[in-house]
Design an enzyme around this catalytic site. Structure first.
Site, PDB file in Angstrom:
ATOM      1  N   HIS A 109      49.320  31.096  36.220  1.00 39.56           N
ATOM      2  CA  HIS A 109      50.594  31.789  36.348  1.00 39.56           C
ATOM      3  C   HIS A 109      51.721  30.815  36.008  1.00 39.56           C
ATOM      4  CE1 HIS A 109      53.451  34.743  37.697  1.00 39.56           C
ATOM      5  NE2 HIS A 109      54.065  33.801  38.390  1.00 39.56           N
ATOM      6  N   ASP A 145      49.140  37.649  42.115  1.00 39.63           N
ATOM      7  CA  ASP A 145      49.590  36.247  42.094  1.00 39.63           C
ATOM      8  C   ASP A 145      49.638  35.609  43.481  1.00 39.63           C
ATOM      9  OD1 ASP A 145      49.934  36.439  39.329  1.00 39.63           O
ATOM     10  OD2 ASP A 145      51.992  37.141  39.531  1.00 39.63           O
TER      11      ASP A 145
HETATM   12  C1  GAR Z   1      50.972  31.753  29.668  1.00 42.24           C
HETATM   13  O1  GAR Z   1      52.215  31.123  29.832  1.00 42.24           O
HETATM   14  C2  GAR Z   1      50.424  32.252  30.992  1.00 42.24           C
HETATM   15  O2  GAR Z   1      50.735  31.394  32.068  1.00 42.24           O
HETATM   16  C3  GAR Z   1      51.150  33.558  31.130  1.00 42.24           C
HETATM   17  O3  GAR Z   1      51.151  34.110  29.838  1.00 42.24           O
HETATM   18  C4  GAR Z   1      51.123  33.056  28.883  1.00 42.24           C
HETATM   19  C5  GAR Z   1      49.969  33.290  27.951  1.00 42.24           C
HETATM   20  O4  GAR Z   1      50.008  32.382  26.882  1.00 42.24           O
HETATM   21  N1  GAR Z   1      50.510  34.419  32.070  1.00 42.24           N
HETATM   22  C6  GAR Z   1      51.161  35.323  32.796  1.00 42.24           C
HETATM   23  O5  GAR Z   1      52.334  35.538  32.678  1.00 42.24           O
HETATM   24  C7  GAR Z   1      50.278  36.099  33.761  1.00 42.24           C
HETATM   25  N2  GAR Z   1      51.052  37.095  34.422  1.00 42.24           N
HETATM   26  P1  GAR Z   1      48.690  32.059  26.055  1.00 42.24           P
HETATM   27  O6  GAR Z   1      48.116  33.407  25.604  1.00 42.24           O
HETATM   28  O7  GAR Z   1      49.163  31.249  24.902  1.00 42.24           O
HETATM   29  O8  GAR Z   1      47.751  31.337  26.957  1.00 42.24           O
END
Ligand code: GAR
Length: 210
Positions: A109, A145
């Site tokens: 998160h 979360d």
């Molecule tokens: C990341 O920053 C992750 O922490 C976030 O989405 C992004 C995905 O990036 N997750 C959330 O917001 C979960 N609610 P990625 O596809 O490049 O890993």
């Protein structure tokens, strides 16, 4: 090596960091599947290029949340998956799925939990005026979360930050702590017991990075 699936919805940069770490033979998790809830998730191609099986099912094809989750669960069981990493998987998972994978499903998160649960964490951190922000890896429980924390990293918030500049700074740390957290869970050095994280990590520096 624990058979591990990574669930994604888009870009998959955290997935790529996990794949890179798991490419080392001594890493305690083996990534056997990358799975997306969108057939157009860019990370699927990244996974295939790395020689990892990638599959997708659109959640829109299912009448309810748990119907989709049962289909995902069938995909995981068909491959004898033992651990699940949610990595930018932008779906709330059903209580049924959480219970089934309790203690064996972790997520990242983009905030220092328990602050800024939910979406738009970077904009909300800027609005709140916090001076320190970061990322957390946690066990997944039914409450969004709210699962026990496994690892965190902190970054400074700078005067001229935008949500994008702050997100980029946090993301670099996500790519450090997520492989580390998976290593700790897959090796059994960190476990979920009675609703809390139990750690055999020797020092807190093992799980907290700044
Ligand atoms: C990341 O920053 C992750 O922490 C976030 O989405 C992004 C995905 O990036 N997750 C959330 O917001 C979960 N609610 P990625 O596809 O490049 O890993």
């Amino acid at each position: 090596r624990r058979r591990t699936a990574i669930l994604i919805s888009g870009r998959g940069s955290n997935m790529a960091a996990l794949l890179a770490a798991a490419a080392a033979p001594a890493f305690p998790a083996e990534i056997v599947l990358v799975f997306a809830n969108r057939t157009d998730a860019a990370g699927l191609d990244t996974a295939r290029a790395a020689g990892i099986e990638a599959a997708a099912l659109s959640h829109r094809a299912y009448p309810g949340r748990e119907d989709f989750d049962r289909a995902v669960d069938a995909e995981l069981r068909a491959r004898n998956v033992d651990l699940v990493c949610l990595a930018g998987f932008m779906r709330v998972v059903s209580p049924w799925f959480c219970e089934r994978w309790l203690g064996r499903m972790i997520s990242i998160h983009p905030a220092l939990l328990p602050s800024f649960k939910g979406l738009d964490t970077h904009a909300r951190a800027l609005d709140a005026g916090v001076k320190i922000h970061g990322a957390s890896v946690h066990f997944v429980v039914p409450e969004l979360d709210a699962g026990p924390i496994i690892a965190q990293a902190a970054v400074p918030v700078l005067e001229d930050d935008t949500p994008d500049s702050l997100a980029a700074r946090v993301l670099r740390q996500e790519h450090v702590i997520y492989p580390r957290a998976l290593q700790l869970v897959a090796s059994g050095r960190v476990r979920l017991e009675a609703g809390r994280t139990v750690s055999e990590a020797r020092t807190s520096a093992d799980v907290a990075l700044a």
